[in-house]
Design a protein around this motif. Structure first.
Motif, PDB file in Angstrom:
ATOM      1  N   LEU A   1      -9.427  42.930  -7.416  1.00  0.00           N
ATOM      2  CA  LEU A   1     -10.566  42.534  -6.588  1.00  0.00           C
ATOM      3  C   LEU A   1     -11.100  41.149  -6.939  1.00  0.00           C
ATOM      4  O   LEU A   1     -11.404  40.352  -6.055  1.00  0.00           O
ATOM      5  CB  LEU A   1     -11.697  43.550  -6.722  1.00  0.00           C
ATOM      6  CG  LEU A   1     -11.495  44.879  -6.019  1.00  0.00           C
ATOM      7  CD1 LEU A   1     -12.666  45.801  -6.277  1.00  0.00           C
ATOM      8  CD2 LEU A   1     -11.310  44.678  -4.514  1.00  0.00           C
ATOM      9  N   LEU A   2     -11.237  40.866  -8.220  1.00  0.00           N
ATOM     10  CA  LEU A   2     -11.871  39.616  -8.624  1.00  0.00           C
ATOM     11  C   LEU A   2     -10.898  38.453  -8.750  1.00  0.00           C
ATOM     12  O   LEU A   2     -11.326  37.299  -8.657  1.00  0.00           O
ATOM     13  CB  LEU A   2     -12.632  39.806  -9.932  1.00  0.00           C
ATOM     14  CG  LEU A   2     -13.848  40.709  -9.801  1.00  0.00           C
ATOM     15  CD1 LEU A   2     -14.560  40.851 -11.124  1.00  0.00           C
ATOM     16  CD2 LEU A   2     -14.806  40.191  -8.749  1.00  0.00           C
ATOM     17  N   GLY A   3      -9.615  38.735  -8.960  1.00  0.00           N
ATOM     18  CA  GLY A   3      -8.624  37.651  -9.037  1.00  0.00           C
ATOM     19  C   GLY A   3      -8.629  36.776  -7.788  1.00  0.00           C
ATOM     20  O   GLY A   3      -8.796  35.554  -7.869  1.00  0.00           O
ATOM     21  N   PRO A   4      -8.461  37.367  -6.600  1.00  0.00           N
ATOM     22  CA  PRO A   4      -8.516  36.556  -5.379  1.00  0.00           C
ATOM     23  C   PRO A   4      -9.876  35.880  -5.166  1.00  0.00           C
ATOM     24  O   PRO A   4      -9.936  34.735  -4.712  1.00  0.00           O
ATOM     25  CB  PRO A   4      -8.249  37.573  -4.258  1.00  0.00           C
ATOM     26  CG  PRO A   4      -7.535  38.682  -4.918  1.00  0.00           C
ATOM     27  CD  PRO A   4      -8.063  38.747  -6.322  1.00  0.00           C
TER      28      PRO A   4
ATOM     29  N   PHE B   1     -12.066  34.761  -7.451  1.00  0.00           N
ATOM     30  CA  PHE B   1     -12.178  33.576  -8.295  1.00  0.00           C
ATOM     31  C   PHE B   1     -11.145  32.510  -7.926  1.00  0.00           C
ATOM     32  O   PHE B   1     -11.416  31.315  -8.059  1.00  0.00           O
ATOM     33  CB  PHE B   1     -12.073  33.941  -9.778  1.00  0.00           C
ATOM     34  CG  PHE B   1     -13.339  34.539 -10.311  1.00  0.00           C
ATOM     35  CD1 PHE B   1     -14.507  33.790 -10.374  1.00  0.00           C
ATOM     36  CD2 PHE B   1     -13.380  35.856 -10.730  1.00  0.00           C
ATOM     37  CE1 PHE B   1     -15.681  34.336 -10.848  1.00  0.00           C
ATOM     38  CE2 PHE B   1     -14.547  36.411 -11.203  1.00  0.00           C
ATOM     39  CZ  PHE B   1     -15.701  35.657 -11.265  1.00  0.00           C
ATOM     40  N   PHE B   2      -9.993  32.917  -7.431  1.00  0.00           N
ATOM     41  CA  PHE B   2      -8.996  31.947  -6.975  1.00  0.00           C
ATOM     42  C   PHE B   2      -9.571  31.099  -5.843  1.00  0.00           C
ATOM     43  O   PHE B   2      -9.486  29.873  -5.866  1.00  0.00           O
ATOM     44  CB  PHE B   2      -7.724  32.662  -6.519  1.00  0.00           C
ATOM     45  CG  PHE B   2      -6.722  31.737  -5.891  1.00  0.00           C
ATOM     46  CD1 PHE B   2      -5.903  30.947  -6.686  1.00  0.00           C
ATOM     47  CD2 PHE B   2      -6.608  31.637  -4.515  1.00  0.00           C
ATOM     48  CE1 PHE B   2      -4.981  30.089  -6.109  1.00  0.00           C
ATOM     49  CE2 PHE B   2      -5.705  30.783  -3.926  1.00  0.00           C
ATOM     50  CZ  PHE B   2      -4.885  30.001  -4.726  1.00  0.00           C
ATOM     51  N   PHE B   3     -10.177  31.749  -4.857  1.00  0.00           N
ATOM     52  CA  PHE B   3     -10.739  31.007  -3.725  1.00  0.00           C
ATOM     53  C   PHE B   3     -12.005  30.241  -4.116  1.00  0.00           C
ATOM     54  O   PHE B   3     -12.243  29.146  -3.601  1.00  0.00           O
ATOM     55  CB  PHE B   3     -10.983  31.928  -2.529  1.00  0.00           C
ATOM     56  CG  PHE B   3      -9.723  32.330  -1.842  1.00  0.00           C
ATOM     57  CD1 PHE B   3      -8.948  31.396  -1.160  1.00  0.00           C
ATOM     58  CD2 PHE B   3      -9.263  33.639  -1.900  1.00  0.00           C
ATOM     59  CE1 PHE B   3      -7.768  31.746  -0.532  1.00  0.00           C
ATOM     60  CE2 PHE B   3      -8.084  34.006  -1.279  1.00  0.00           C
ATOM     61  CZ  PHE B   3      -7.322  33.067  -0.596  1.00  0.00           C
ATOM     62  N   MET B   4     -12.797  30.796  -4.998  1.00  0.00           N
ATOM     63  CA  MET B   4     -13.968  30.052  -5.488  1.00  0.00           C
ATOM     64  C   MET B   4     -13.509  28.755  -6.158  1.00  0.00           C
ATOM     65  O   MET B   4     -14.116  27.700  -5.947  1.00  0.00           O
ATOM     66  CB  MET B   4     -14.766  30.901  -6.491  1.00  0.00           C
ATOM     67  CG  MET B   4     -15.483  32.076  -5.896  1.00  0.00           C
ATOM     68  SD  MET B   4     -17.021  31.622  -5.108  1.00  0.00           S
ATOM     69  CE  MET B   4     -18.024  31.254  -6.514  1.00  0.00           C
ATOM     70  N   ASN B   5     -12.467  28.819  -6.945  1.00  0.00           N
ATOM     71  CA  ASN B   5     -11.939  27.637  -7.619  1.00  0.00           C
ATOM     72  C   ASN B   5     -11.307  26.676  -6.619  1.00  0.00           C
ATOM     73  O   ASN B   5     -11.520  25.469  -6.691  1.00  0.00           O
ATOM     74  CB  ASN B   5     -10.923  28.055  -8.682  1.00  0.00           C
ATOM     75  CG  ASN B   5     -10.496  26.906  -9.551  1.00  0.00           C
ATOM     76  OD1 ASN B   5     -11.305  26.081  -9.962  1.00  0.00           O
ATOM     77  ND2 ASN B   5      -9.215  26.840  -9.831  1.00  0.00           N
ATOM     78  N   LYS B   6     -10.550  27.219  -5.678  1.00  0.00           N
ATOM     79  CA  LYS B   6      -9.858  26.383  -4.683  1.00  0.00           C
ATOM     80  C   LYS B   6     -10.839  25.566  -3.844  1.00  0.00           C
ATOM     81  O   LYS B   6     -10.581  24.410  -3.523  1.00  0.00           O
ATOM     82  CB  LYS B   6      -8.996  27.263  -3.786  1.00  0.00           C
ATOM     83  CG  LYS B   6      -8.145  26.501  -2.798  1.00  0.00           C
ATOM     84  CD  LYS B   6      -7.171  27.434  -2.117  1.00  0.00           C
ATOM     85  CE  LYS B   6      -6.326  26.740  -1.098  1.00  0.00           C
ATOM     86  NZ  LYS B   6      -5.393  25.779  -1.637  1.00  0.00           N
ATOM     87  N   PHE B   7     -11.990  26.135  -3.510  1.00  0.00           N
ATOM     88  CA  PHE B   7     -12.968  25.440  -2.683  1.00  0.00           C
ATOM     89  C   PHE B   7     -14.067  24.743  -3.485  1.00  0.00           C
ATOM     90  O   PHE B   7     -15.042  24.260  -2.919  1.00  0.00           O
ATOM     91  CB  PHE B   7     -13.568  26.404  -1.655  1.00  0.00           C
ATOM     92  CG  PHE B   7     -12.566  26.889  -0.645  1.00  0.00           C
ATOM     93  CD1 PHE B   7     -11.985  26.011   0.254  1.00  0.00           C
ATOM     94  CD2 PHE B   7     -12.179  28.219  -0.619  1.00  0.00           C
ATOM     95  CE1 PHE B   7     -11.048  26.451   1.177  1.00  0.00           C
ATOM     96  CE2 PHE B   7     -11.242  28.669   0.295  1.00  0.00           C
ATOM     97  CZ  PHE B   7     -10.672  27.789   1.199  1.00  0.00           C
ATOM     98  N   GLY B   8     -13.905  24.696  -4.804  1.00  0.00           N
ATOM     99  CA  GLY B   8     -14.811  23.922  -5.645  1.00  0.00           C
ATOM    100  C   GLY B   8     -16.153  24.567  -5.951  1.00  0.00           C
ATOM    101  O   GLY B   8     -17.086  23.875  -6.332  1.00  0.00           O
TER     102      GLY B   8
END
Length: 192
Positions: free
Chosen positions: A144-147, A149-156
């Motif tokens: 649940l949290l991997g994706p 945080f991935f998108f949070m990081n990707k969009f800054g």
């Protein structure tokens, strides 16, 4: 309470002998680690086992902190240390130190198997259940949290700007510092 006290004391003694300082925040985290470590098994382990569980939880925090610092992974609140790894330790140790007497008192007698700790001759059934639980919780959390945080990081959205990071979030977001060394006190001083 025994596990929390043990976690705090082990942290206090360890940090004094390792770094020659008394670190109140680390002791509080050791107490939290002891509390998290005993949560899964508080009703099924002996008091002496609670002391051991809390002490080991405190050392797990220090070990995870060392590894994450080497890997340059930042967790300033030690949330992964305390809730992740001490939580896994707490779930795991139930499979080793749960007594037959307490398991029967809390959950009732079960004639289908020996669901108590391996240390007490439980045969490993409970330990296997606890390991499945650890992997299920880890899989659910990472899934649940991997994706997320991935998108949070990707969009800054995961980090603040370098300027705000340099100033510090306490000052930039809350208007003041939360630490004494910003007021001219050296936290590594032996005078504290």
């Amino acid at each position: 309470t025994l596990s929390a006290a043990s976690g705090g004391m082990v942290t206090l003694v360890y940090l004094y002998f390792r770094h020659h300082i008394y670190d109140l925040i680390a002791v509080c985290n050791g107490i939290l680690g002891g509390l998290v470590g005993i949560t899964a098994g508080c009703s099924v382990v002996e008091p002496w086992a609670a002391i051991i569980i809390g002490g080991i939880a405190a050392m797990i925090i220090q070990g995870v902190d060392f590894v994450l610092n080497k890997l340059q992974i930042d967790d300033p609140l030690q949330a992964v240390h305390i809730h992740g790894f001490c939580g896994m330790w707490g779930v795991f140790v139930v499979g080793i130190m749960a007594t037959e007497k307490y398991v029967n008192q809390v959950y009732g007698t079960d004639s289908r198997g020996n669901y108590y700790g391996l240390f007490y001759g439980g045969g490993g059934n409970l330990l296997a259940c606890q390991l499945v639980g650890i992997f299920a919780i880890a899989g659910w959390t990472l899934g649940l949290l991997g994706p997320f945080f991935f998108f949070m990081n990707k969009f800054g959205f995961l980090r603040c700007s370098a300027e705000v990071e340099q100033i510090g979030l306490d000052v930039s977001k809350h208007g003041g510092s939360a630490y004494a060394y910003d007021m001219g006190v050296d936290p590594t001083s032996k005078a504290i």
